[in-house]
Each structure stands twice: as structure tokens, then as C-alpha cells.
Design a protein around this motif. Structure first.
Motif, PDB file in Angstrom:
ATOM      1  N   VAL C 200      28.000  40.457  41.708  1.00 43.31           N
ATOM      2  CA  VAL C 200      28.176  39.250  42.822  1.00 43.31           C
ATOM      3  C   VAL C 200      29.198  38.456  41.976  1.00 43.31           C
ATOM      4  O   VAL C 200      30.197  38.013  42.784  1.00 43.31           O
ATOM      5  CB  VAL C 200      26.882  38.549  43.100  1.00 43.31           C
ATOM      6  CG1 VAL C 200      27.141  37.115  43.824  1.00 43.31           C
ATOM      7  CG2 VAL C 200      25.875  39.309  43.926  1.00 43.31           C
ATOM      8  N   VAL C 201      29.019  37.924  40.903  1.00 39.48           N
ATOM      9  CA  VAL C 201      30.024  37.282  40.104  1.00 39.48           C
ATOM     10  C   VAL C 201      31.113  37.964  39.574  1.00 39.48           C
ATOM     11  O   VAL C 201      32.360  37.904  39.771  1.00 39.48           O
ATOM     12  CB  VAL C 201      29.485  36.362  39.164  1.00 39.48           C
ATOM     13  CG1 VAL C 201      30.417  35.393  38.427  1.00 39.48           C
ATOM     14  CG2 VAL C 201      28.344  35.448  39.608  1.00 39.48           C
ATOM     15  N   HIS C 202      30.846  38.866  38.694  1.00 41.00           N
ATOM     16  CA  HIS C 202      31.703  39.453  37.506  1.00 41.00           C
ATOM     17  C   HIS C 202      32.578  40.643  38.402  1.00 41.00           C
ATOM     18  O   HIS C 202      33.693  40.689  38.120  1.00 41.00           O
ATOM     19  CB  HIS C 202      31.130  40.090  36.375  1.00 41.00           C
ATOM     20  CG  HIS C 202      30.282  38.956  35.481  1.00 41.00           C
ATOM     21  ND1 HIS C 202      31.423  38.328  34.826  1.00 41.00           N
ATOM     22  CD2 HIS C 202      29.140  38.176  35.589  1.00 41.00           C
ATOM     23  CE1 HIS C 202      30.508  37.337  34.314  1.00 41.00           C
ATOM     24  NE2 HIS C 202      29.272  37.579  34.780  1.00 41.00           N
ATOM     25  N   VAL C 309      28.246  41.179  30.522  1.00 43.89           N
ATOM     26  CA  VAL C 309      28.647  41.570  32.099  1.00 43.89           C
ATOM     27  C   VAL C 309      27.629  42.746  32.304  1.00 43.89           C
ATOM     28  O   VAL C 309      26.998  42.740  33.105  1.00 43.89           O
ATOM     29  CB  VAL C 309      29.946  41.966  32.198  1.00 43.89           C
ATOM     30  CG1 VAL C 309      30.190  42.446  33.590  1.00 43.89           C
ATOM     31  CG2 VAL C 309      31.009  40.903  31.831  1.00 43.89           C
ATOM     32  N   GLY C 310      27.463  43.627  31.321  1.00 45.90           N
ATOM     33  CA  GLY C 310      26.663  44.876  31.715  1.00 45.90           C
ATOM     34  C   GLY C 310      25.303  44.466  31.852  1.00 45.90           C
ATOM     35  O   GLY C 310      24.483  45.311  32.801  1.00 45.90           O
ATOM     36  N   ALA C 330      28.666  49.883  27.868  1.00 46.96           N
ATOM     37  CA  ALA C 330      29.621  48.904  28.171  1.00 46.96           C
ATOM     38  C   ALA C 330      30.849  48.784  27.092  1.00 46.96           C
ATOM     39  O   ALA C 330      32.007  48.689  27.380  1.00 46.96           O
ATOM     40  CB  ALA C 330      29.236  47.475  28.574  1.00 46.96           C
ATOM     41  N   GLY C 331      30.400  48.829  26.047  1.00 46.82           N
ATOM     42  CA  GLY C 331      31.248  48.492  24.609  1.00 46.82           C
ATOM     43  C   GLY C 331      32.218  49.657  24.670  1.00 46.82           C
ATOM     44  O   GLY C 331      33.408  49.676  24.248  1.00 46.82           O
ATOM     45  N   VAL C 332      31.687  50.992  24.772  1.00 48.58           N
ATOM     46  CA  VAL C 332      32.599  52.032  24.854  1.00 48.58           C
ATOM     47  C   VAL C 332      33.633  52.175  26.089  1.00 48.58           C
ATOM     48  O   VAL C 332      34.920  52.033  26.069  1.00 48.58           O
ATOM     49  CB  VAL C 332      31.897  53.530  24.910  1.00 48.58           C
ATOM     50  CG1 VAL C 332      32.951  54.584  25.188  1.00 48.58           C
ATOM     51  CG2 VAL C 332      30.949  53.598  23.588  1.00 48.58           C
ATOM     52  N   LEU C 333      32.931  51.901  27.245  1.00 48.30           N
ATOM     53  CA  LEU C 333      33.474  51.815  28.589  1.00 48.30           C
ATOM     54  C   LEU C 333      34.799  50.848  28.677  1.00 48.30           C
ATOM     55  O   LEU C 333      35.794  51.138  28.934  1.00 48.30           O
ATOM     56  CB  LEU C 333      32.637  51.397  29.830  1.00 48.30           C
ATOM     57  CG  LEU C 333      32.791  51.827  31.017  1.00 48.30           C
ATOM     58  CD1 LEU C 333      33.010  53.394  31.190  1.00 48.30           C
ATOM     59  CD2 LEU C 333      31.768  51.317  31.783  1.00 48.30           C
ATOM     60  N   VAL C 334      34.588  49.808  27.735  1.00 41.97           N
ATOM     61  CA  VAL C 334      35.695  48.705  28.136  1.00 41.97           C
ATOM     62  C   VAL C 334      36.961  49.082  27.407  1.00 41.97           C
ATOM     63  O   VAL C 334      37.779  48.907  27.747  1.00 41.97           O
ATOM     64  CB  VAL C 334      35.143  47.425  27.673  1.00 41.97           C
ATOM     65  CG1 VAL C 334      35.012  47.243  26.122  1.00 41.97           C
ATOM     66  CG2 VAL C 334      36.093  46.164  28.239  1.00 41.97           C
ATOM     67  N   VAL C 353      39.976  42.879  34.028  1.00 39.06           N
ATOM     68  CA  VAL C 353      39.804  43.689  35.160  1.00 39.06           C
ATOM     69  C   VAL C 353      38.422  44.826  34.495  1.00 39.06           C
ATOM     70  O   VAL C 353      37.471  45.365  35.088  1.00 39.06           O
ATOM     71  CB  VAL C 353      40.644  44.613  35.535  1.00 39.06           C
ATOM     72  CG1 VAL C 353      40.114  45.683  36.431  1.00 39.06           C
ATOM     73  CG2 VAL C 353      41.684  43.747  36.249  1.00 39.06           C
ATOM     74  N   SER C 354      38.825  45.227  33.175  1.00 37.28           N
ATOM     75  CA  SER C 354      37.898  46.066  32.632  1.00 37.28           C
ATOM     76  C   SER C 354      36.297  45.286  32.106  1.00 37.28           C
ATOM     77  O   SER C 354      35.438  46.037  32.260  1.00 37.28           O
ATOM     78  CB  SER C 354      38.703  46.816  31.080  1.00 37.28           C
ATOM     79  OG  SER C 354      39.846  47.181  31.654  1.00 37.28           O
ATOM     80  N   VAL C 355      36.631  44.368  31.846  1.00 41.15           N
ATOM     81  CA  VAL C 355      35.392  43.804  31.344  1.00 41.15           C
ATOM     82  C   VAL C 355      34.451  43.271  32.381  1.00 41.15           C
ATOM     83  O   VAL C 355      33.387  43.638  32.458  1.00 41.15           O
ATOM     84  CB  VAL C 355      35.791  42.339  30.419  1.00 41.15           C
ATOM     85  CG1 VAL C 355      34.763  41.308  30.322  1.00 41.15           C
ATOM     86  CG2 VAL C 355      36.282  42.798  29.043  1.00 41.15           C
ATOM     87  N   HIS C 356      34.972  42.689  33.381  1.00 45.37           N
ATOM     88  CA  HIS C 356      34.410  42.200  34.393  1.00 45.37           C
ATOM     89  C   HIS C 356      34.176  43.020  35.727  1.00 45.37           C
ATOM     90  O   HIS C 356      32.999  43.247  36.192  1.00 45.37           O
ATOM     91  CB  HIS C 356      34.966  40.746  35.048  1.00 45.37           C
ATOM     92  CG  HIS C 356      34.873  39.654  33.869  1.00 45.37           C
ATOM     93  ND1 HIS C 356      33.799  38.942  33.578  1.00 45.37           N
ATOM     94  CD2 HIS C 356      35.758  39.316  32.999  1.00 45.37           C
ATOM     95  CE1 HIS C 356      34.147  38.098  32.387  1.00 45.37           C
ATOM     96  NE2 HIS C 356      35.274  38.315  32.158  1.00 45.37           N
ATOM     97  N   GLY C 357      35.284  43.777  36.095  1.00 43.96           N
ATOM     98  CA  GLY C 357      35.234  44.527  37.047  1.00 43.96           C
ATOM     99  C   GLY C 357      34.511  45.790  36.882  1.00 43.96           C
ATOM    100  O   GLY C 357      33.291  46.217  37.384  1.00 43.96           O
ATOM    101  N   VAL C 358      35.079  46.567  35.824  1.00 40.95           N
ATOM    102  CA  VAL C 358      34.328  47.956  35.557  1.00 40.95           C
ATOM    103  C   VAL C 358      32.851  47.897  34.898  1.00 40.95           C
ATOM    104  O   VAL C 358      32.095  48.472  35.381  1.00 40.95           O
ATOM    105  CB  VAL C 358      35.388  48.586  34.302  1.00 40.95           C
ATOM    106  CG1 VAL C 358      34.747  49.867  33.846  1.00 40.95           C
ATOM    107  CG2 VAL C 358      36.730  49.053  35.227  1.00 40.95           C
ATOM    108  N   CYS C 359      32.907  46.969  33.761  1.00 46.67           N
ATOM    109  CA  CYS C 359      31.422  46.987  33.267  1.00 46.67           C
ATOM    110  C   CYS C 359      30.566  45.971  34.021  1.00 46.67           C
ATOM    111  O   CYS C 359      29.214  46.305  34.065  1.00 46.67           O
ATOM    112  CB  CYS C 359      31.676  45.960  31.875  1.00 46.67           C
ATOM    113  SG  CYS C 359      32.464  46.976  30.744  1.00 46.67           S
TER     114      CYS C 359
END
Lengths: 440, 440, 440
Positions: C200-202, C309-310, C330-334, C353-359
Motif C-alpha cells: 500500500v505504501v512502499h 520494506v520486506g 530482501a537484502g539479496v534481492l535489492v 524502485v528496488s528498495v520500495h517497489g521490488v522488496c
């Protein structure tokens, strides 16, 4: 958000929501319901206090970065980030169980690793308590990084950070605060007074820092062959000052939060904490002014921290007027301790040994001397025993640990790396790429 | 930690702890027990709010350091650290008793010095209340340092800081907020509305700052002989912005904490505080854009502070829509006030007089105009009387004080010191030794 | 202050004050009085949590300023100040009503604009709830500014900030969290789990940021014609690290505050939040070390944020051990997401985008996978539907919005302005006038 929305069904019909889903007051007697509300307040306070203590990590990061050189700023920031991150994980896996787990001996606990005693249906107090304790454990580890700044290998740092949070700190902690199946840790059983950790947290950090600074040796060029001591000024005083203000704020969680209870007793702890910090700053300023002819900024900032460390043991059992005295002594003591360490050529870039080790010992002694219920030779004796036990345990184990790390993965960076700066060599980066930086 | 551990005897048997040692609910009636839990919540809120207000010291330090030159950064940091530290001690020794002690006249109190009315067996509410009031007193003193930045002697600064916290602030405070044996301070008795201190804290700080800036005179080179005004930009905008965010956060303690009660009324105070700050920032940005052709950063940051100062008096007795209007007016007002002071050649490096003095007066008037229960000529009249009394008392006493300091220990540094920078001359240090700094 | 002083009539007679004027417990039954004290605790927690989430604005400002160049620092600070300020006003005027107002359809609300449903005599819970929701809305908007940093026109920025807070965010929010006359938002009705807003937010912030970065195009010189990617390092790592610590602190309001209730459930949410952040930082550090040969500071800092975020979606319904796994992934993914976006030449200066969208998407999926009550294909399906709906709605509407702004007032600054720096051209100022700055 869900619980919230079930009640907020219609805009315009917002009802004051008294209870969440977990408990139905209708099933409780009035007495049980009153107890439950008080319990909720205790959770709230313990966890808000934990958040404030967490924020002290930012304070330490800013103080340590500000008091060291620009060429090593990334490195010190990384260390602060990592000792809290790894510390949290190690304390979850091992440290908390060693410190608060069931113990047959009074020397360390043996249950509760990985928060294994918590079940989703069980009482979540263990989680609130873990949260508060975890931020304390990380504080002890963080203190060390300052004294070892500007010359420690990152891998060596990560290793010792694990040992401090997972072993050295929780075992001493179990002596003074730890629980037992029956009874308590051996120091606690003797009546040792250290309400919020002048010894348990700060002296442990300070004496481990001392061992580290000794094993590492001084920074290149600090003590010159002709006997002169070269000042190596910190690169960013606004950051350092910000860090001290953040730490002062965090201490309003550290000391009064150690009640883990929302009751009237926190008021005196707040006042004592604030008065000791204030007198620490004023007396360190005056001492530096008298010694050096100018009111010195790093001494004044460290004076506030010295006052805070000093009042930590006795914050709940001394009067506000005693807090003023405790802070004043700490503020004077920290200046002389910094000068003394320099004289014996122990290089502590940020003054961590003096602030946390020395003033932690002073505060623990003072908690006995100024005890609001009166003092006695026995009380003083137990306080001295605790101070001594902390020094022996921490300094000895830390010395062994640092020697071991030194012999295996290595503790100190190469002279080239130290001259060039740890940021470019260890992290392939720079804290301030848009600025011309010329750290000595 | 002790109380906590008696219950946490065995890991796996962590019980929710409802009560600490100080009170046994069994001895209380249900009604008394309920009252006690509410009292605990009030302590909690008052002290957490005090911690937030304390943190405003960091905000002021960052704003004032960021808005001034790098060569004076250590000096301004030291001043912020010291006015809180000395302010805490003076307010403990003298100020609190003058402000809230028993008073036969309504003009100042005469008891409670050194927290003498507190006994360990007594009710600790006086300590919680002192803590909250002490951080307010220090705020008033801190405001002054901004307007007098970059040219004030450190010794002179320490002296006036003592006077503001120990005399000027608490005496005016006793008129508007102080208690009496029977009745109240004279302004309070007339119905003066200043819930959290637009006048009591901010205007006192602002008008003392005005007196200081006048006695000191402008910084060298600020107003040139040909009539031009040389802009002297602040050296670190990220610090200044951080400071504003910290102040905004702190205001969530300052305004709603002034209830000193955890009840529903704090919700509207939070909302009003936030909306006024937001509109203050937006309207200062728009005003600066219109006046200068660009959206200006220091004006926008000061606009947020202007909105916060403006809502402080009326935060508990105006509606959210009124808070929007109050903030908007403050945001416009602060820009014009800054320009006006420059035109009459009063040099206020950070805009403290405009933000705290002028917008404090506006906010106090607005609390009467937008009073949620309706307004009247009498209400407006009392508000104007309070605004005027604050100006007369504060400006006059501060002017005398600064003149006295100037004639005795000296208030202003030498021109060489000012040109060279206060950091190297007054503190033998530099804020940024690893950087090339070239303050004008 | 008034209520307080009526009781504190005589110094030495400070009574513990249990009740403020708004409620008289004598008129209440014990049960009603107990409920009222719990309600007060809920207000307290919701509003303190809101203050912590507000402070995340300072965190975002420091992270975004630190991770970009010195020549654009004023600009990014102004954007952060303004999106919170304007966002608060727009969310007051429009957004809150769209998100939580009465809704006949489950797609958006149509009442409660300008807090019109609140009357001074009514229940103020709507105000406490608004305050908490307003700081969330502004968070979504702030995320966007990072990805679009260093090349976006200030006017274009102000416009899209209004749209995000006033339209894009609240409409999606109403689907997942919004109330209805009867029932709930359509996603919520399906059982979508997003406790505190990973989606909803990130993700809303992250996908809007993605659209913005695409419409803007990369910064000049970032992707070179020979295929090489030029690193553009951030100018101030201490600020960035401070920002991450502030954000971590703020998340202790963001996640546990989303209960809006002071009860025992917040303990597990605190622990999960902290463990996921810690593992996120550790695993991003290790991943960067493995990929680049050095432990990289910006990746490690973003790793902590990625973990935070995750865990946001599942913080209340996964175990601490699951939180460790969620943070690690999340740490790997970012790290891989940042590298991937660079490979497809989408320039996101801070990794938003990586931190908030993807994670955010990962966290939402994980909340279904690790659900403490067990998982199912249906649960996973609904989570995926929510993730997809968020992407489609946000990316599509944001793309249209940015294109419209681009065609009308213009979204990107001129190449000269970008080269020179946005501070001097857009704001006629400089972040560091006393320093020699040479941003590439």
C-alpha cells in the motif's frame, strides 16, 4: 490495519476503540482488566524505550564518524551499522539465552536460544523484553568501535563484534542481571546495584575497547619518536554534536526504560539522567578551559556522555542532588582520563575507554556511595567487587579474543591502507566524493 | 532491572508484569487502581514529550549551525550544548522555583528551589513536571543564540544564558502559567490563552534575541556603506533541513505534551501542529518565490518553524481549519519580517526574531481570534495585553542585561576574531579540519 | 498548561493527576473507566507512532541528499520538505476522504474531505487516525523523489507530489485498507494481507518512482554511448547512514503503530521489524562483497531498508524466525534489482524502485508464504493479485501523470541546469557555500 478498520466502518461513526482483538474485557473481572491495561502500558513503555535506545546507534555512528578523519568515515559508519545488525542476530541466536536463560549455576544461562521459548500462543512479554535487551547488547559492541577506529580491519571487526554480543557481554550480564531457575546471577545475589548498566553495558564496552586499543597499537604518527603527541582532530564537529544530542535522547530510554514498567518511578530517573548529563558537560568544559586555556568542544561533548554513563548505575537510587555531584565528578574525570591514556600511549580516537570504562566504574561506585537508602562498607564492597569482576572478565576475554583475531584473520590494516584511508581500500568508496578532503 | 527479574525467574515462564514494586493494587479499590493506571499514563506521556522537546536542542543546534558560516560552527554547537546544560542546572536551582513556586503576589514564586519540595517518599509528579518545564526553559535560551551568532563572546553567552533560564523566562512564565498558593499568575488570572507557549517560550526567546542583536550590532560586512546588504549564506543546508525536521518532531512533544495528561485532547493538538507547520512551509515558499523569483530554501525551512511557533498558543483551542489559516499567515509573515529587520539593519543570522518573536506574537493573537468557543473584544484585549507585557518585560530586561554584560565581561568578540572565525580563536578548534573552508 | 495548573496550586502539594477535564470518572462505571484508560493508551501510542513515522521524512531527506550530488542537495531537501508539507494539506483536503470515506463501491470513498466529519464535540479518534494516515501518505510521495533526483523540475515535482498524495495513493489504499458503509475495500474483502503497507505504501511509492524514472530518462552521462555505466557516487555518506538509522527508528512507529492499539501484539511486530532490518543489512553487505569484492556502503544501507520494506506487510503475522528469512531475501534481492535496473538503463539514483517497489512486492508475497496461521494457494493467489493490482494501477496512472506534466509544465530541467546543478539554477542557492564542491 485490519483490527482498526473493523471498527471504523463508516466515516462519521468513528468510535473510540478501547480494545483490540486479543482480549475481550467482558470476560475479565475488573481487577484483571485493570491489570491488563497496566500491562499494555508496560509493553508500550518498554518498546518505546527500546526504540530510543536503538537510536543511540545513530548517535554513536555520528560521534565516532565526527571525531575521526574524513578518510575513514565510511568505514566507521559501516561498523556501526554492522555491529547493530549482526549484534541483533547473534543476540537472538545465542546472547539472550546465555544472559537470561535458565541457569543452574548463576554463571550463564542455557535456554531460550533463537527465542525458542516463545510460542505464538504464549505470552509475548519475552519478545518485548528481548527487544529492550538486544539494543543494550548492541550498545556494548558499538562502544568498542570508537576506540579501535581508523586502523581496524573490517573482517576482524565483524568477528569481534560477534564475540562481544554473543559471549562477553551476555555472560557478564547474566552475573548482574540474569535470571535463574531459582535465585539470580551471582553478583545480583550479593546485592550489586547497577540499575541500567554503568558496569554491565558501559564498562564492558569500555574495557573491551581498552583491550582492543592495546592489541592494535596507536594510529600511525599519533605518538612521535621525540615524545610529542600529535593531535588528530575529528573531521566533523556538527556530526559529533548531533551524535551527542542523539545519545542524550536515547539515554531517556536507556535509564528510565530499564524499569520496563510504566510507573511513577521513571520521573526521578529522567531528572537524574538529565542533571548528570548537564553537569558532566559543564564540568568537562570548565576542566578543559582550566587545563588548555580554551573551552574545548570534544571534551565538552564527551563530558555530557561521561555524566550520562556515570548516572546509569544509580539513576533509580540516588537523589537529583546526588546526580548533580555524580555528573560533575564524571565530567572532570573524563578529561583527566583522556589525558592519562594519551600519556601512557594508548590511542583511543574518540575517548571511549574514558567515557564508558572509567566513568562506568565511577558511576557504579557512586550508586553505592549515594544510595538513597543509605550506604555501608558492605554495599561499597559489593560495588567494588562488581567493578573488579567486570574489568577482569572483560579485559581478559577481550584481550584473548583480539590476540586470536590478530593471529588468524588479522586485526590491523596495512600501513598503506591506514595512510590512504580505510574507505578507499576496504570499501572502494569515499564518504565525500564531491569535496576536496585532506585528512592528515 | 531488579523488579523485572524477580518475575522473569525462569525462561519460558515470562509473565506479563502488570505492577512494579511501588504500588500493590490489591490494597486499592477498583476506582483507585484505575486512577493509578491513568496516572502512570500521564507520567509516561509527560516524560516522553519532555524527551521530544529535549531533542529540539539538537534541532536548534543543526539549524543554527547550518544557517551560519563554517568558521563559527564549533562555537554555535558549544553554545547550544551549554545553554541546555547550564540552563538545566539554573532552572533546577532557581528558575523552577521562581516560575512555579508558591507566590503571594502573582508576580513570581518563592519556593521549590533545588527541587527542595521533593522528598523520596513524596509524590514524584513534581519531578515529571520539572523535567517537562526544564526543557521548555532551555528552549527559550537557545532561541537567542541564533540571532546573536557569529559575533558573541563565549563568556558573555554563558552569562546571558544563565539570566534567561534563571530569571527572565521563569518570571514571565509565572505570570502566564505559574501557580500560586491561591489563584494564579496575574496574566493567567485574566484569562490569557497561551497553551504551549507562543508567547511564554517563543516570544520571550525572540524578544531577548532582538535585544541581543541590537546591542551586538550587525556582523562585519553585512550592511555596507553604500547601503547594500550583503547576503551571508549559511554553510550547510542539509544540517539546517535536518534541524527543521527535528524541531518539527520535537513540537509533537512541545504542544500536545503541554496537556501533561494522556487523554483524547492530544489528537487535535497533533493535527493542528502538523497542519500549521505544513502551511507555514508552503506559504513561505510561495512568498519567497513571488518576492525573489525562486523558491528559497532558508525561507521555506523558516516557514515551517513559523507555522509551528504560530500554532503553539492556540493548538488546543482552535480547529484544524483555523490551524491551516494560522500557519499560512505565519509563513507569509516570517518572510516579510526577515526582510524588514534587514531593512532596519538588525542582523539576525538565522531569523530567530522573526520566527519566534513575531510569529509568537501572531500565534498568541490568533489563539484569541480563532478560539473554538468564540471570541470577543475582551479575549482579544487580554491576548494583546499578554503580547505587550511579554515584549516590555523581556526586551527591557534583556537590553539591560546585555548592556551590563557588554560593559563588564564584554559581549562581542574583536574584529580580528570575527574575521578569523570564532572556532579557532575562542575554541582553538575547527569544525571541519579535513576540508578546505573559505567562509566569507 | 491550564488543566495542569489547577491541580498544582501549591508547590509542595503536587498531586498525581489522574484525569484531565474532558472526562469525569465519577460518572463512569468501573468498566467504562477501564475502557477509557485503555482508549487513552491507544491514542497515545497511535500519535507517538505517527510522530516516529513523521520523522522518517528526515530519514528520507538525509538518505536522498546523501546518495546524490552536492550540487543538487538543496533541491532534494526542498522536495522532501515540500512533499510532506503539501502532502499533509492535500491529504487533509482530499486524500483521506478518498481513502477512508464512506464508499458505496469498494473502489474509493466520498466523504470526510477537509476532516469535515470531525466536530469539536465529537469523538476525536478521527483526528488521531488522520494524523497516522497522513504521515503514511507523505511517505509514499517521498519515495518517488529519490528515483527522480537530480534532474526533475521543481514545479513538476510539486504537481506530481499533489497527485500521489491526493489521488494515486489514497485510491489504492482504499482497496486494501479503506472502510465502507458496509464491508470493506475490494482487496481487503478478498483477505489481502498487508498489515503496515509493503504494497500500500512502499510499492505504490516504488512503482510511481519507476514510472517517473522512465519518463524522465537517465541523468546526463550515466549511461555512456560505448555501453559503460558511469557510477555517480552520493556526496555525503554520513548523512545517508544517519538517514537509514532515522528510517529504522521511524519504522518502529510505522509497523507496530499500525495496530493503532496499545496492546501486547506490538512486541512481536517490534522484534520482527528489527530482525528483518538487521538481516537485510547483513545479506546486502555479503552480496555486495561477493559481487564487487568489497563490502559496499550504499548497498548495505539499502539492505537495511530492503529488510524493513520486506517485513512491513507481514510484521504482525509471521514469526521472528520467518522475519529473519524475509529480511535475508530482501537484502539479496535489492542488490540484484539495483544491478538489473542499471542494466536496462533505468536510472534510479538512490535505489528507490528496488528498495520500495521490488522488496515491497517480495514482502507482500512473503506475508502470505510465512503466515503464522499457515498458508494456501488461495492466500498466495490473493497476495499476488494485490501485488499485481498495485503495479497496474500505480504504474499506469503515474505514467499518464508524468507524461501529462512533461507535456504541460515540463518535468525535466534543461541540460545546462542539470550540469550546473539544480541548486543554483532552481533555488539560487548552494548547500555548501563555504566549501569547494566539484560534483561530476
Amino acid at each position: 490495519m485490519k483490527a482498526m478498520l473493523t471498527v471504523l466502518t463508516i466515516m462519521g461513526l468513528w468510535a473510540g476503540r478501547a480494545w483490540a482483538g486479543d482480549e475481550a474485557p467482558t470476560a475479565l473481572s475488573n481487577k484483571e482488566a485493570i491489570d491488563l491495561v497496566q500491562t499494555h502500558a508496560n509493553y508500550l513503555w518498554t518498546l518505546i524505550a527500546a526504540a530510543l535506545v536503538f537510536f543511540m546507534q545513530a548517535g554513536f555512528a555520528m560521534v565516532e564518524a565526527g571525531f575521526t578523519r574524513a578518510k575513514n568515515a565510511v568505514n566507521i559508519l559501516m561498523k556501526n551499522l554492522m555491529d547493530f545488525s549482526m549484534g541483533s542476530l547473534i543476540y537472538w541466536a545465542i546472547g539472550f539465552g546465555l544472559m537470561f536463560g535458565a541457569s543452574a549455576t548463576g554463571w550463564f544461562g542455557t535456554s531460550g536460544f533463537f527465542l525458542a521459548d516463545f510460542s505464538p500462543d504464549g505470552d509475548p512479554w519475552v519478545l518485548a523484553f528481548w527487544m529492550f535487551q538486544a539494543v543494550f547488547a548492541a550498545t556494548a559492541a558499538t562502544i568498542v568501535s570508537g576506540a579501535m577506529a581508523e586502523r581496524t580491519k573490517f573482517t576482524g571487526y565483524m568477528l569481534y563484534s560477534i564475540f562481544v554480543c554473543g559471549l562477553i557481554y551476555p555472560i557478564f550480564g547474566s552475573w548482574a542481571w540474569g535470571s535463574l531457575h531459582e535465585g539470580s546471577g551471582w553478583l545480583e545475589g550479593l546485592g550489586f546495584i547497577d540499575f541500567a548498566g554503568s558496569t554491565v553495558v558501559h564498562s564492558v564496552g569500555g574495557w573491551a575497547a581498552l583491550a582492543g586499543a592495546i592489541v592494535l597499537g596507536p594510529r600511525l604518527g599519533k605518538y612521535q619518536s621525540d615524545g610529542r603527541i600529535r593531535p588528530i582532530p575529528g573531521h566533523n564537529m556538527p556530526l559529533a554534536a548531533l551524535g551527542v544530542f542523539i545519545l542524550w535522547l536515547g539515554w531517556f530510554g536507556f535509564n528510565p526504560g530499564s524499569t520496563t514498567t510504566a510507573d511513577k518511578s521513571i520521573a526521578m530517573i529522567f531528572v537524574n539522567t538529565n542533571l548528570a548529563a548537564a553537569t558532566g558537560a559543564v564540568f568537562a568544559l570548565l576542566t578543559s578551559w582550566f587545563k588548555f586555556g580554551k573551552p574545548e568542544v570534544s571534551m565538552s561533548l564527551n563530558g555530557a556522555l561521561a555524566g550520562l554513563v556515570g548516572i546509569t548505575a544509580g539513576c533509580a537510587n540516588v537523589s537529583p542532588a546526588s546526580a548533580v555531584i555524580i555528573g560533575a565528578v564524571a565530567g572532570v574525570l573524563v578529561v583527566f582520563s583522556v589525558l592519562f591514556l594519551d600519556r601512557i600511549r594508548i590511542d583511543d580516537p574518540v575517548g571511549a575507554v574514558s567515557v564508558h570504562g572509567v566513568c562506568g566504574a565511577w558511576g557504579t561506585l557512586a550508586a553505592g556511595i549515594f544510595n538513597i537508602g543509605g550506604t555501608s562498607a558492605k554495599i561499597i564492597g559489593v560495588q567494588l567487587l562488581g567493578i573488579g569482576a567486570c574489568f577482569v572478565w572483560t579485559f581478559a576475554t577481550a584481550l584473548i579474543m583480539f590476540k586470536l583475531i590478530d593471529k588468524t584473520v588479522g586485526l590491523r590494516v596495512s600501513p598503506e591502507e591506514e595512510t590512504e584511508g580505510l574507505d578507499s581500500m576496504e570499501h572502494a568508496g569515499s564518504a565525500y566524493p564531491d569535496f576536496e578532503v585532506s585528512s592528515i
